[in-house]
Design an enzyme around this catalytic site. Structure first.
Site, PDB file in Angstrom:
ATOM      1  N   VAL A   2       1.215  -3.739   3.907  1.00 41.14           N
ATOM      2  CA  VAL A   2       1.093  -4.994   4.662  1.00 41.14           C
ATOM      3  C   VAL A   2       2.336  -5.873   4.619  1.00 41.14           C
ATOM      4  CG1 VAL A   2      -1.403  -5.291   4.700  1.00 41.14           C
ATOM      5  CG2 VAL A   2      -0.103  -6.115   2.752  1.00 41.14           C
ATOM      6  N   LYS A  59       0.325   3.440  -2.910  1.00 42.35           N
ATOM      7  CA  LYS A  59      -0.895   4.229  -3.142  1.00 42.35           C
ATOM      8  C   LYS A  59      -0.652   5.734  -3.287  1.00 42.35           C
ATOM      9  CE  LYS A  59      -3.911   0.763  -0.989  1.00 42.35           C
ATOM     10  NZ  LYS A  59      -4.577   0.364   0.270  1.00 42.35           N
ATOM     11  N   TYR A  99      -4.232   3.637   7.827  1.00 47.61           N
ATOM     12  CA  TYR A  99      -5.434   2.812   7.991  1.00 47.61           C
ATOM     13  C   TYR A  99      -6.339   3.450   9.040  1.00 47.61           C
ATOM     14  CZ  TYR A  99      -2.429  -0.479   5.511  1.00 47.61           C
ATOM     15  OH  TYR A  99      -1.592  -1.073   4.611  1.00 47.61           O
ATOM     16  N   TYR A 105      -3.401  -3.027 -10.493  1.00 43.21           N
ATOM     17  CA  TYR A 105      -3.241  -2.532  -9.121  1.00 43.21           C
ATOM     18  C   TYR A 105      -2.356  -3.486  -8.310  1.00 43.21           C
ATOM     19  CZ  TYR A 105      -4.471  -2.150  -4.182  1.00 43.21           C
ATOM     20  OH  TYR A 105      -4.402  -2.086  -2.809  1.00 43.21           O
ATOM     21  N   SER A 152       0.799  -1.235   0.000  1.00 45.39           N
ATOM     22  CA  SER A 152       0.000   0.000   0.000  1.00 45.39           C
ATOM     23  C   SER A 152       0.826   1.278   0.000  1.00 45.39           C
ATOM     24  CB  SER A 152      -0.928   0.019   1.214  1.00 45.39           C
ATOM     25  OG  SER A 152      -2.059  -0.757   0.942  1.00 45.39           O
TER      26      SER A 152
HETATM   27  N1  GLU Z   1      -1.976  -5.350  -2.161  1.00 44.71           N
HETATM   28  C1  GLU Z   1      -2.576  -5.236  -0.872  1.00 44.71           C
HETATM   29  C2  GLU Z   1      -4.082  -5.274  -0.990  1.00 44.71           C
HETATM   30  O1  GLU Z   1      -4.624  -4.650  -1.834  1.00 44.71           O
HETATM   31  C3  GLU Z   1      -2.123  -3.968  -0.236  1.00 44.71           C
HETATM   32  C4  GLU Z   1      -2.688  -3.811   1.124  1.00 44.71           C
HETATM   33  C5  GLU Z   1      -1.844  -2.980   2.036  1.00 44.71           C
HETATM   34  O2  GLU Z   1      -0.628  -2.927   1.931  1.00 44.71           O
HETATM   35  O3  GLU Z   1      -2.462  -2.381   2.917  1.00 44.71           O
HETATM   36  O4  GLU Z   1      -4.742  -5.987  -0.256  1.00 44.71           O
END
Ligand code: GLU
Length: 429
Positions: A257, A66, A239, A188, A63
């Site tokens: 994550v 992002k 988060y 993605y 993430s």
């Molecule tokens: N590729 C992971 C997902 O979309 C990223 C989640 C994350 O790092 O929070 O579930």
């Protein structure tokens, strides 16, 4: 001399190394990560990187991709176009919540999966491969080296991507996605599977800290884009622990994550930590602790005002009647310094005396300060003064001002103060 910064970082890892939390296992390939890995890196805006621990271990960006993809979507579509599709409100929900804002149908922000998948689809490119290629290219420019996708993690996540597929199909039902949802999720997940080290992440964060400029001076992101990205990171980057993070650590941040965590201190540094065990919010447990300690030790909390401003404004003492007065500024000339200069200029009596404004120790004049200073010069002139500028580096280019009286039939009349290299030259003229 051994770099004290590296020793400090090594000490930090020792202090923050308690092994609580659990490795993410909903992506099978991540479950196999070595939970004891721990690394920290700090990158300065001029490209110096300090690190300690497992600094050359690669892991997937997840993430933390992002904010950078969001930046690219804004670059490609313009901010208004992106805001139409993705809001900027903290959700307080888990990262993979299947929900949209009830009133507008937009994902709540680009840091949760719904918003991130929508942002990915807004990146220009005909299909998932083209978009992912452009995205990996941007990440590489930010990191200062060629990055690539970890195909094993990519395949692993793709095989368990039902939830992200559900989110993408939901986005299609409200018209946010027009492309094939499965293709968008594929792209993605490729963006999330880019392999990085903690040093790469610190470098990427440092470009955000430098308003989008890489250490070699090339502009990678527009300043308006980085401001938007950092604002969203500050409110939504951690988060459902974003509020707690902002109050305790006080640095715009984003976690992933796989255990990565970046923090951006605007104008100062990019910071990254890697440790795979996650806390109950999905943030790296050791990462959070390390940032808390760093922020406290180094006074990095954004809301903590510096005790002494870097800039100095000297207002002249009363002098003999006909002696020119010298108003001196040093450091950065922003709103607050310009206000002090204007206050000093206001004290000048209305006569034809010489007023010197000395900028030779200023290193930057912000746009608002330029406008305020020119207004000060204009008013001094209308009062009858001769204004002399000491500006050897040309920080106030074209300082001409319109001194005509307001009124329809008054022709405009410009006044350009003389510019000098030194105060002595200005006084001797
Ligand atoms: N590729 C992971 C997902 O979309 C990223 C989640 C994350 O790092 O929070 O579930």
């Amino acid at each position: 001399m051994k770099a004290p910064m590296n020793d400090y970082l090594a000490e930090l890892l020792e202090i923050c190394g308690e092994d609580d939390g659990a490795v993410a296992d909903y992506i099978p390939e991540l479950a196999g990560a070595d939970p004891d890995r721990f690394a920290v890196a700090i990158a300065t805006l001029d490209g110096q990187v300090y690190s300690a621990g497992d600094a050359d271990v690669e892991f997937t960006i997840q993430s933390i991709s992002k904010p950078f993809t969001y930046a690219m979507a804004i670059h490609d579509q313009g901010l208004a176009g992106v805001l139409e599709r993705i809001d900027v409100e903290p959700s307080g929900d888990a990262f993979n919540e299947i929900s949209l804002e009830p009133s507008t149908g937009r994902p709540r922000n680009p840091m949760i999966n719904a918003g991130a998948i929508a942002a990915h689809a807004l990146v220009a490119g005909d299909d998932a491969d083209k978009r992912s290629e452009r995205i990996v290219d941007l990440y590489s420019r930010l990191a200062g080296r060629d990055l690539s996708v970890d195909e094993q993690v990519f395949e692993s996540e793709l095989s368990t991507s039902d939830r992200n597929m559900a989110i993408a199909y939901m986005l299609k039902t409200v018209g946010t996605l027009t492309d094939d949802p499965a293709d968008v999720v594929r792209g993605y997940i490729r963006q999330c599977s880019v392999s990085v080290t903690v040093e790469d992440l610190a470098r990427m964060a440092s470009v955000l800290a430098a308003n989008g400029v890489a250490p070699d001076g090339t502009r990678v992101l527009e300043p308006g884009v980085t401001r938007q990205v950092l604002s969203v990171m500050a409110t939504c980057g951690m988060y459902d622990a974003a509020g707690d993070w902002l109050t305790t650590v006080g640095i715009p941040a984003k976690s992933g994550v796989a255990g990565g965590l970046i923090g951006v201190l605007p104008g100062q540094v990019g910071i990254a930590v890697f440790s795979p065990r996650l806390d109950e919010h999905g943030n790296s447990s050791r990462g959070v602790r390390t940032f808390e300690k760093l922020s406290a030790d180094m006074g990095l909390h954004l809301m903590e005002a510096p005790e002494s401003a870097r800039s100095v404004v000297r207002v002249p003492k009363a002098q003999a009647d006909d002696a020119p007065s010298v108003h001196e500024v040093a450091g950065d000339l922003r709103f607050i310094e310009a206000e002090r200069v204007l206050r000093g200029l206001e004290a000048e009596p209305e006569d034809d005396g010489v007023v010197v404004i000395d900028l030779h120790r200023v290193h930057r004049v912000h746009d608002v300060a330029r406008r305020m200073l020119l207004e000060g010069i204009r008013r001094l002139r209308i009062d009858g003064h001769e204004v002399r500028l000491v500006d050897p580096d040309g920080l106030l280019p074209d300082p001409d001002v319109d001194v005509s009286e307001p009124g329809d039939d008054t022709p405009s009349e410009d006044y350009t103060p003389q510019v000098f290299d030194t105060v002595d030259d200005a006084l001797d003229a």
